[in-house]
Design a protein around this motif. Structure first.
Motif, PDB file in Angstrom:
ATOM      1  N   LEU A 312     -29.679  34.091   5.014  1.00 56.73           N
ATOM      2  CA  LEU A 312     -29.631  33.256   3.820  1.00 56.73           C
ATOM      3  C   LEU A 312     -29.037  34.022   2.644  1.00 56.73           C
ATOM      4  CD1 LEU A 312     -33.185  31.641   4.051  1.00 56.73           C
ATOM      5  CD2 LEU A 312     -31.005  30.515   4.558  1.00 56.73           C
ATOM      6  N   THR A 314     -29.020  33.659  -1.481  1.00 56.66           N
ATOM      7  CA  THR A 314     -29.693  32.898  -2.535  1.00 56.66           C
ATOM      8  C   THR A 314     -29.170  33.275  -3.913  1.00 56.66           C
ATOM      9  OG1 THR A 314     -31.514  34.429  -3.054  1.00 56.66           O
ATOM     10  CG2 THR A 314     -31.770  33.057  -1.097  1.00 56.66           C
ATOM     11  N   ILE A 386     -29.305  24.531   2.542  1.00 58.93           N
ATOM     12  CA  ILE A 386     -30.489  23.916   3.145  1.00 58.93           C
ATOM     13  C   ILE A 386     -31.236  23.199   2.029  1.00 58.93           C
ATOM     14  CG2 ILE A 386     -32.713  24.354   4.254  1.00 58.93           C
ATOM     15  CD1 ILE A 386     -31.421  26.631   5.778  1.00 58.93           C
ATOM     16  N   ALA A 392     -33.391  22.093   7.506  1.00 66.98           N
ATOM     17  CA  ALA A 392     -34.009  23.392   7.800  1.00 66.98           C
ATOM     18  C   ALA A 392     -34.493  23.464   9.235  1.00 66.98           C
ATOM     19  CB  ALA A 392     -35.168  23.632   6.829  1.00 66.98           C
ATOM     20  N   LEU A 409     -29.719  29.055  -0.351  1.00 66.73           N
ATOM     21  CA  LEU A 409     -30.876  28.451  -1.008  1.00 66.73           C
ATOM     22  C   LEU A 409     -30.786  28.756  -2.498  1.00 66.73           C
ATOM     23  CD1 LEU A 409     -34.009  29.348   1.180  1.00 66.73           C
ATOM     24  CD2 LEU A 409     -33.089  27.063   0.802  1.00 66.73           C
ATOM     25  N   ALA A 417     -37.303  33.172  -1.019  1.00 71.95           N
ATOM     26  CA  ALA A 417     -36.747  32.250  -0.032  1.00 71.95           C
ATOM     27  C   ALA A 417     -37.813  31.794   0.956  1.00 71.95           C
ATOM     28  CB  ALA A 417     -35.581  32.915   0.713  1.00 71.95           C
ATOM     29  N   ARG A 420     -39.731  29.076  -0.727  1.00 70.38           N
ATOM     30  CA  ARG A 420     -38.889  27.892  -0.869  1.00 70.38           C
ATOM     31  C   ARG A 420     -38.827  27.112   0.443  1.00 70.38           C
ATOM     32  NH1 ARG A 420     -37.546  23.459  -2.507  1.00 70.38           N
ATOM     33  NH2 ARG A 420     -35.383  22.790  -2.358  1.00 70.38           N
ATOM     34  N   LEU A 421     -38.649  27.806   1.563  1.00 67.18           N
ATOM     35  CA  LEU A 421     -38.621  27.133   2.869  1.00 67.18           C
ATOM     36  C   LEU A 421     -39.971  26.497   3.180  1.00 67.18           C
ATOM     37  CD1 LEU A 421     -36.540  29.695   4.969  1.00 67.18           C
ATOM     38  CD2 LEU A 421     -35.817  27.414   4.249  1.00 67.18           C
ATOM     39  N   VAL A 426     -41.282  23.833   6.061  1.00 75.27           N
ATOM     40  CA  VAL A 426     -41.098  24.668   7.254  1.00 75.27           C
ATOM     41  C   VAL A 426     -42.358  25.505   7.483  1.00 75.27           C
ATOM     42  CG1 VAL A 426     -39.659  26.415   8.360  1.00 75.27           C
ATOM     43  CG2 VAL A 426     -38.619  24.761   6.793  1.00 75.27           C
ATOM     44  N   ILE A 431     -40.450  30.405  10.013  1.00 72.87           N
ATOM     45  CA  ILE A 431     -39.666  31.215   9.065  1.00 72.87           C
ATOM     46  C   ILE A 431     -39.634  32.664   9.547  1.00 72.87           C
ATOM     47  CG2 ILE A 431     -39.504  32.051   6.675  1.00 72.87           C
ATOM     48  CD1 ILE A 431     -41.045  29.525   5.826  1.00 72.87           C
ATOM     49  N   VAL A 435     -35.692  33.683  10.491  1.00 71.02           N
ATOM     50  CA  VAL A 435     -34.916  34.325   9.426  1.00 71.02           C
ATOM     51  C   VAL A 435     -34.802  35.823   9.690  1.00 71.02           C
ATOM     52  CG1 VAL A 435     -34.737  34.757   6.949  1.00 71.02           C
ATOM     53  CG2 VAL A 435     -35.629  32.564   7.761  1.00 71.02           C
TER      54      VAL A 435
END
Length: 559
Positions: A312, A314, A386, A392, A409, A417, A420-421, A426, A431, A435
């Motif tokens: 990701l 950001t 996303i 996601a 993101l 992050a 946020r997910l 999620v 995650i 990730v």
């Protein structure tokens, strides 16, 4: 152009607007196919506004300035587009059972009689300048005319007089818009802002992330300029001024191609327009050009060559996330790999990569596109952003089934992050499993190399950046003096500040254990994560940017 040009010429002479010397000069300089009146206009000896005022007085009609009038599109629609263009008219208002119609030539009695037959109500004629009528025809009828008619109207939308602005006299709207685009291109602007204010129309360029006011014009020019830009897109509705619109322009300046993304938004003073200049040089940019130090570049090089997982990027809007993603794809784009992107919009076409445009109005969302492209058997997927749980979830499932996924993101730092997910739904264990790394970034201006000089840090800078005496002793502090190259700002170009948050086994356990963002951040720093501000400090000490820039774009690091 006019029905009785000789008579109009006599009227202009009687009004002392034209003398024999001007006519003699025009006869020597005008094009062979031009009449004297056309020559007077093209050589700026007189304006079409002056002609309209003289004709109005001679005919006993009112003269109106169309550029300053609000006209209801439903009134203009009472005359078909072809008839309006043929008879050089625009309906402007209704009143007392009649339709008020602006005409270019009140001496053209045949056309006026024809207008009376076309209309279902009795017209009341007023006079307006030729250029103003053609501009309003573009405003109201462009969607009903063919490209040849639009091009002729566009080319004939002659002039608007700007008194007291450099003495340039009559400057065509077409030329003015071209000059705005050309100047922005020459000054390396990333976007152009044309903004309606109460007493002016302001033009600003964003250069190296900072806005600079470059021009100011009378508010009456706004409608014509916005219409011209809409025409250049070929897709935006000229008569529609009530809702936001988006379009795209492709222009050529010398050997350079300019690609602009256009956005209009209605405001209380008129339509505000922003044109984002898409820099095609970012297509070929590699990781070294982004601003990585060698150690961070080596780390990120390893990450983007992983066989699977999610990486990701950001940061806020305008922090260079898309450029970083393109640099990653350029780095790993090989003939033995299939790469597919899902973007909204597709800003640049990348060689050797399949790019999919999101079109939400027909159901082609990020999630819908992702479901389809997974059946295309890609090795690497890039998702523009996303935004929701569905996108996601598909991205995570793709990463867990052997795909390397890149996406973005909107978060303030890298560890955020995870939160946020989780916020979009999620599960934490997904995650932790999917990730691989999060790269947070900001853009800072680089010191101009043409006016580079030795600089110094203030006590305030030293305290804010938590610098030690040892760091200061080894530093190469620089600043920009200001020169023509950098528009006296001391900066030229931008580079990234980076924060790389790797999801190690220990961090994975913390995420599964529902550790807070601050807890994740603290442990990541203990494991060697360098924050955005710490990366900025390194670049200040290396003499590539200034403390002021780093403090401007980064938050203070909490202990």
């Amino acid at each position: 152009m006019y029905s009785n040009e000789n008579f109009i010429l006599e009227l202009l002479q009687e009004a002392s607007l034209v003398d024999d010397a001007a006519i003699e000069d025009v006869n020597h300089k005008k094009k062979s196919q031009e009449s004297v009146l056309e020559g007077l206009l093209s050589l700026h000896k007189i304006s079409d506004e002056s002609i309209a005022q003289v004709l109005a007085e001679n005919s006993g009609m009112e003269y109106v300035e169309l550029g300053k009038m609000e006209i209801d599109p439903s009134v203009a629609s009472q005359v078909p587009a072809d008839s309006a263009v043929r008879f050089k008219i625009v309906p402007i208002a209704e009143g007392n059972g009649s339709l008020i119609v602006a005409v270019t030539d009140p001496l053209d009695f045949d056309s006026l009689d024809s207008v009376r037959h076309v209309l279902s109500v009795e017209p009341e004629f007023v006079v307006a300048s030729d250029s103003a009528i053609k501009q309003r025809q573009l405003d109201f009828y462009a969607n009903d005319l063919d490209q040849e008619q639009i091009a002729k109207l566009d080319a004939d939308a002659i002039a608007v007089t700007e008194e007291g602005e450099g003495g340039e006299g009559d400057a065509p709207i077409i030329k003015m818009v071209y000059q705005i685009l050309q100047e922005a291109y020459q000054n390396r602007a990333s976007d152009i802002h044309i903004e309606p204010l109460e007493e002016e129309m302001r033009v600003r360029y964003r250069i190296d992330g900072a806005l600079h006011k470059v021009q100011s014009h009378p508010p009456r020019l706004l409608s014509s300029i916005v219409s011209r830009i809409k025409i250049m897109t070929g897709t935006m509705a000229i008569a529609e001024k009530r809702v936001p619109q988006d379009g795209r322009i492709q222009a050529k300046f010398g050997k350079g191609d300019l690609d602009l993304r256009v956005s209009t938004v209605p405001t209380s003073c008129g339509e505000s327009i922003v044109m984002r200049i898409l820099d095609k040089s970012s297509l070929s940019i590699g990781l070294p050009q982004l601003g990585f130090f060698s150690d961070d570049q080596a780390t990120f090089n390893e990450l983007i060559r992983l066989p699977d997982g999610i990486i990701l990027v950001t940061g806020p809007t305008g922090s260079g996330k898309t450029t970083t993603l393109y640099a990653c794809l350029n780095e790993i784009n090989k003939p033995d790999r299939k790469i597919i992107t899902v973007e909204d919009p597709v800003e640049y076409l990348l060689s050797g990569i399949n790019q999919v445009q999101v079109k939400e109005d027909i159901g082609m969302t990020f999630a819908a596109a992702l479901r389809s492209i997974l059946r295309q058997a890609p090795n690497i997927i890039m998702i523009g952003e996303i935004r929701d749980l569905e996108t996601a979830s598909i991205a995570i499932n793709a990463s867990l089934t052997g795909h390397l996924v890149f996406s973005t993101l909107h978060t303030n730092d890298a560890p955020s992050a995870v939160a946020r997910l989780a916020d979009i739904g999620v599960k934490k264990f997904l995650i932790a499993s999917a990730v691989r790394s999060v790269l947070a970034q900001r853009l800072v201006r680089k010191i101009c190399p043409d006016c580079l000089k030795d600089g110094e840090l203030t006590e305030k800078d030293i305290r804010a950046l938590h610098l030690t005496q040892e760091q200061i002793a080894k530093a190469e502090i620089k600043s920009g003096e200001g020169c023509r190259t950098c528009r006296m700002t001391g900066y030229k170009g931008r580079m990234g500040l980076f924060e790389i948050f790797n999801i190690s086994e220990e961090v994975r356990l913390l995420i599964n254990g529902d550790e807070s963002t601050s807890g994740l951040r603290k442990r990541a720093r203990e494991l060697g994560m360098r924050t955005l501000r710490e990366d900025g400090v390194r670049k200040v000490l290396a003499g590539t940017t200034t403390a002021e820039e780093v403090l401007r774009v980064t938050m203070a690091d909490s202990d």
